[in-house]
Design a protein around this motif. Structure first.
Motif, short mmCIF file in Angstrom:
data_model
loop_
_atom_site.label_atom_id
_atom_site.label_comp_id
_atom_site.label_asym_id
_atom_site.label_seq_id
_atom_site.Cartn_x
_atom_site.Cartn_y
_atom_site.Cartn_z
N SER A 30 62.87 38.49 39.54
CA SER A 30 62.12 39.51 38.81
C SER A 30 60.69 39.05 38.56
O SER A 30 60.43 37.87 38.37
CB SER A 30 62.82 39.83 37.50
OG SER A 30 63.05 38.64 36.78
N ILE A 31 59.79 40.00 38.61
CA ILE A 31 58.38 39.69 38.36
C ILE A 31 57.89 40.60 37.24
O ILE A 31 58.06 41.82 37.29
CB ILE A 31 57.51 39.92 39.62
CG1 ILE A 31 58.06 39.15 40.81
CG2 ILE A 31 56.07 39.51 39.35
CD1 ILE A 31 57.36 39.47 42.13
N HIS A 32 57.31 39.99 36.24
CA HIS A 32 56.74 40.73 35.12
C HIS A 32 55.23 40.69 35.31
O HIS A 32 54.57 39.73 34.93
CB HIS A 32 57.18 40.03 33.82
CG HIS A 32 56.71 40.71 32.59
ND1 HIS A 32 56.43 40.01 31.44
CD2 HIS A 32 56.49 42.01 32.30
CE1 HIS A 32 56.05 40.86 30.50
NE2 HIS A 32 56.07 42.07 30.99
N ALA A 33 54.70 41.71 35.97
CA ALA A 33 53.31 41.66 36.43
C ALA A 33 52.33 42.13 35.34
O ALA A 33 52.72 42.30 34.19
CB ALA A 33 53.16 42.52 37.68
N THR A 34 51.12 42.36 35.75
CA THR A 34 50.10 42.80 34.78
C THR A 34 50.21 44.32 34.57
O THR A 34 50.90 45.02 35.30
CB THR A 34 48.69 42.46 35.30
OG1 THR A 34 48.63 42.78 36.68
CG2 THR A 34 48.38 41.00 35.12
N HIS A 35 49.47 44.81 33.61
CA HIS A 35 49.61 46.20 33.17
C HIS A 35 49.25 47.17 34.29
O HIS A 35 48.13 47.17 34.78
CB HIS A 35 48.71 46.42 31.97
CG HIS A 35 49.02 47.67 31.21
ND1 HIS A 35 50.23 48.30 31.27
CD2 HIS A 35 48.27 48.39 30.34
CE1 HIS A 35 50.21 49.36 30.48
NE2 HIS A 35 49.03 49.45 29.91
N ALA A 74 62.60 43.57 33.15
CA ALA A 74 62.58 42.53 34.19
C ALA A 74 63.03 41.18 33.65
O ALA A 74 63.71 40.42 34.33
CB ALA A 74 61.18 42.43 34.79
N GLY A 75 62.67 40.90 32.41
CA GLY A 75 63.00 39.59 31.83
C GLY A 75 64.47 39.44 31.48
O GLY A 75 64.97 38.32 31.40
N ARG A 78 59.76 45.24 29.88
CA ARG A 78 60.44 44.00 29.54
C ARG A 78 61.81 43.88 30.19
O ARG A 78 62.44 42.83 30.15
CB ARG A 78 60.57 43.87 28.01
CG ARG A 78 59.26 43.53 27.31
CD ARG A 78 58.74 42.20 27.85
NE ARG A 78 57.60 41.75 27.07
CZ ARG A 78 57.71 40.91 26.04
NH1 ARG A 78 58.89 40.46 25.67
NH2 ARG A 78 56.64 40.54 25.37
N ARG A 80 50.34 47.28 37.34
CA ARG A 80 50.30 46.76 38.71
C ARG A 80 51.67 46.43 39.26
O ARG A 80 51.79 45.65 40.21
CB ARG A 80 49.39 45.53 38.79
CG ARG A 80 48.08 45.64 38.05
CD ARG A 80 47.26 46.82 38.47
NE ARG A 80 46.12 47.00 37.55
CZ ARG A 80 45.48 48.13 37.37
NH1 ARG A 80 45.84 49.22 38.03
NH2 ARG A 80 44.47 48.22 36.52
N THR A 135 52.48 45.09 43.34
CA THR A 135 53.14 43.79 43.41
C THR A 135 54.47 43.93 44.15
O THR A 135 54.81 43.11 45.02
CB THR A 135 53.37 43.23 42.00
OG1 THR A 135 52.15 43.35 41.26
CG2 THR A 135 53.79 41.77 42.03
#
Lengths: 366, 479
Positions: free
Chosen positions: B78-83, B71-72, B69, B85, B89
């Motif tokens: 910022s990129i909050h990617a999938t679990h 990144a947020g 979290r 990954r 990315t």
């Protein structure tokens, strides 16, 4: 590359890379991230030579999940981001495609279809991924799927896929099949205008300090907002991007006099080449037959199909799967009869087989 | 002091030194009161500021989990990617725009568990990406299940009687995977961590820092009062680390902190881009030809034989020759072969047509070139040929009895192409011996068009031999 009037002999897989080059022009960076898989490997082979030569980046990732994620990341920086795979890899990419749709990253995903399910027939064709391309992600997402039926069209639709993905900031799938991917045809490499990039405010590294998240987020800042209202707003916004422009995006081609045909064959991809040959032969025999070829499988040309339904007739959906697009045709045909003409993969119908099926339906009618 | 000045100085006081790099609208954060991920976030900001990096050129990518979290909350791209990954990315971002400084933030489950494959591959790929992995010994966001670093015997909600699994050692894995910078620190040693982060970001290769952090859920379930206290008590920052220290990551035994590796990026071989040698070959041999309307309406040509006989190359030569002869002619080339590259059945179909070619496979060939009889035998001994067709057969490879029951109207020409090729050149050019003979006995394609096509289709360096083989076939006369 060739002179204006000189043609080059290329496979469908080769043509994909040429299409990417056309889309990128001289200035845009292409980022290709892929993982080897038959029958799509030749795309990577050519890309690994041509893309670095043009100043782009080619990387062979550790798996297909990594490939689609790398493409999604690259797409956010304003590059032409692309990955290519076949059925098993396409399954693995499902989550990543949903992620790219959620963070609005323009990605082009090429799927050279082979016989499935599972490992199936790596070196033989199939068309069994059509519904997966539409629904193969959890949640609802906007989808554009293009299906070429020749090497020349593969180049043009690769270009088109880049254009659409950059315009709507969504992942676009280009569905070849093994026959189109491996077939060689002389083509001309056209001079196409490089496609415009997304606005700077959508691109990272331009000082806008963007946040992109796979969580439900607000539309202005893309910051997480986990509640039903935000979800409603976001998903409807994502879907509307394609829905409101569906009429502009939809492409199809018809052959023969569709209006007065008694049998209309609906098809796409390499199978449509057989169908066209069969329809030519049938029309020589004065049979009232026409063909409709889907160029965009999704969005589906539903208005056109609905219009056809004014007349009572037989629709034959010819495809190399157990009847995936037939389901979609059935949704819009109420007066006519919809039937399937299916093979489970490995080969397409011969024109003779299709002609036989047409004649059978004709005698049914009488 | 004037009023203006006092206002200005007040503003300075109100402005937090990290304000520019935090997203105020995201506060308060979601972390538990005793969590220390917030502190990692601040050390990261401190490191960036000390390095003087342009925040507009820094990108943070994270996956899923408590630490992801971060990144947020950072006011960076910022990129909050999938679990799992985050690393691929981030790699995509870095490849597309190498001037960006790309950092991956995540937890042990995210980076070492579900993303383990990407973690390994990054070490090998060697790109300048910094991976900061916060290790809290399990999956906290989902209620604390066991993860790749859960200590042996530790209780989690999926190992209620103690974990039976041996944990992995993140530092050891990173070292083995080829990361050029590897360090270990804890959230209880922020100044050490800042130094590690600065060194990591200065390193031009893939960097990895394992950051031990306490988790309340772990403490409660395992009846530990304070992991932070344990970190402070057991951890030792060391200037020089031995091999033994790599294993000292288990906080019950003792923790060695420090930089395990800070190596320069491996020298890579310079990329030499593949150059085409075709043009020089074409110049050397200079075969000119004239294009004309061929008058071909529709013609099906098949070349069949055994894998390794140059069947695909033969087909390609034919279609290129047709393109040379009549640029307006439409054509397709399809191939079919078994799973084995050599020794299996193999055929190529070439269709020539004045109209666009529809069905891209040969149904009944007008011209059949048989390099061997493996395909016919697989078909049960049946040779498919149109009534007025032509068969050119390599008599040194084909059982001629297969051709006995053909209609009288079918023309059959025989040449021991493989034998000629073996005796005079190499077996691989048998296809062009046959091609030369085909050119002579049929008048489908102009000789120079074919020779130019052979130059184009032949592998670089073999042009001369292929052309000689062609001439040999062209001049072949039955003795």
């Amino acid at each position: 590359m060739s002179d204006d009037n000189q043609r080059t002999l290329l496979t469908g897989n080769d043509a994909v890379v040429e299409g990417l080059c056309c889309a990128a022009g001289n200035k845009r960076r292409i980022v290709y991230a892929g993982y080897p898989i038959t029958p799509a490997s030749e795309i990577a082979t050519r890309a690994s030579v041509i893309i670095p030569r043009r100043g782009g980046a080619f990387i062979q990732m550790e798996d297909e999940i990594g490939s689609i994620q790398a493409a999604a990341g690259a797409g956010l920086t304003g590059a032409i981001a692309v990955t290519a795979t076949s059925g098993p890899g396409f399954s693995l990419m499902s989550e990543g495609l949903g992620f790219a749709a959620m963070i609005e990253s323009p990605v082009v995903c090429i799927n050279v279809q082979r016989g499935g399910p599972s490992t199936g027939m790596p070196t033989w064709m199939g068309q069994g991924d059509m519904m997966q391309a539409r629904w193969g992600t959890h949640g609802d997402r906007p989808v554009i799927v293009l299906v070429p039926n020749s090497v020349q069209e593969t180049l043009l639709l690769t270009y088109e896929a880049c254009k659409l993905s950059q315009k709507y900031l969504i992942p676009v799938a280009l569905m070849l099949d093994e026959i189109i991917g491996h077939m060689e045809e002389p083509i001309t490499i056209p001079e196409l205008p490089p496609i415009p990039s997304a606005p700077d405010v959508e691109i990272i590294g331009k000082g806008h300090r963007l946040h992109r998240t796979g969580l439900t987020h607000d539309l202005e800042m893309h910051l997480p907002r986990i509640n039903p209202d935000a979800q409603e707003k976001l998903v409807r916004y994502l879907l509307d991007k394609i829905k409101k422009d569906a009429k502009k995006i939809v492409r199809y081609e018809s052959f023969g006099a569709v209006e007065d045909a008694e049998v209309i064959i609906i098809c796409y991809g390499s199978e449509s080449r057989s169908v066209r040959a069969a329809v030519k032969q049938a029309r020589k025999k004065k049979l009232k037959v026409a063909m409709v070829r889907l160029i965009t499988a999704w969005p589906f040309p539903k208005d056109f199909i609905r219009k056809l339904d004014k007349k009572k007739r037989v629709y034959l959906v010819a495809e190399i799967n157990a009847g995936q697009m037939r389901i979609e045709v059935e949704r819009y045909i109420k007066n006519g009869t919809v039937q399937g003409l299916n093979l489970m993969g490995g080969r397409i119908h011969t024109p003779g087989e299709i002609l036989e099926a047409i004649e059978e339906r004709m005698s049914d009618d009488n | 002091m004037t009023t203006d000045q006092s206002e200005e100085s007040n503003m300075e006081i109100n402005q937090h030194p990290y304000a520019d790099l935090l997203r105020k609208e995201m506060m308060p954060n979601i972390w538990c009161s005793s969590c220390r991920i917030g502190r990692i976030k601040n050390t990261f900001i401190e490191a960036i500021q000390q390095l003087g990096y342009d925040p507009d050129k820094c990108v943070v990518v994270s996956g899923i989990g408590c630490s992801s979290r971060i990144a947020g909350y950072l006011n960076l791209d910022s990129i909050h990617a999938t679990h799992g990954r985050a690393i691929p990315t981030a790699l995509g971002v870095k490849l597309a725009n190498p001037e960006l400084k790309v950092c991956v933030m995540g937890g042990d489950g995210d980076i070492l568990g579900i993303g383990g494959n990407h973690f390994l591959a990054l070490g090998r790929h060697g790109h300048d990406i910094n991976v900061f992995c916060m290790n809290n010994f399990g999956y906290s966001m989902t209620g604390f299940q066991h993860g790749p670093t859960t200590p042996l015997g530790a209780r989690t909600i999926t190992t209620s009687s103690g974990s039976p699994y041996v944990p992995i050692n993140p530092v050891a894995v990173a070292l083995a995977a080829g990361y050029t910078f590897v360090a270990r620190s804890t959230s209880s040693h922020p100044y050490h961590l800042i130094d590690c982060m600065i060194s990591a970001m200065k390193n031009r290769g893939p960097s990895f820092i394992e950051i031990l952090i306490p988790c309340m859920l772990y403490e409660r379930r395992n009846k530990i009062k304070s992991l932070e206290a344990i970190f402070l008590e057991k951890a030792k920052i060391k200037e020089t680390l031995s091999e033994e220290d790599i294993n000292q990551g288990d906080f019950m035994k003792g923790i060695s902190l420090g930089i395990f590796r800070d190596a320069p990026v491996r020298e890579r071989p310079r990329l030499s881009l593949v150059k085409s040698t075709k043009k020089t070959a074409a110049k050397k041999f200079r075969i000119s030809f004239k294009s004309r309307a061929s008058g071909i309406k529709y013609m099906q040509i098949r070349m069949e034989g055994t894998g390794g006989q140059g069947i695909v190359q033969g087909g390609k030569t034919l279609i290129l020759a047709a393109m040379n002869m009549d640029p307006k002619l439409n054509s397709t080339l399809t191939k079919r072969y078994g799973p084995e590259m050599k020794g299996g059945s193999c055929l190529t179909d070439v269709l020539l047509s004045s109209q666009p070619v529809d069905y891209p496979f040969v149904e009944v060939p007008d011209l059949l070139m048989m390099m061997s009889d493996i395909v016919a035998k697989e078909r049960g001994g049946k040779v498919i040929i149109s009534d007025k067709g032509t068969i050119v057969v390599d008599e040194s490879m084909v059982d001629l009895r297969l051709l006995r029951n053909l209609p009288k109207t079918v023309k059959v020409f025989k040449i021991p192409a493989t034998q000629i090729a073996r005796e005079n050149f190499r077996v691989v050019v048998a296809n062009n011996v046959l091609m030369g003979f085909v050119c002579k006995v049929t008048s489908i394609i102009d000789k120079n068009c074919l020779k130019a096509a052979i130059l184009k289709a032949a592998p670089p360096g073999t042009e001369e031999m292929n052309l000689a083989a062609f001439e040999r076939g062209y001049k072949f006369r039955k003795s």
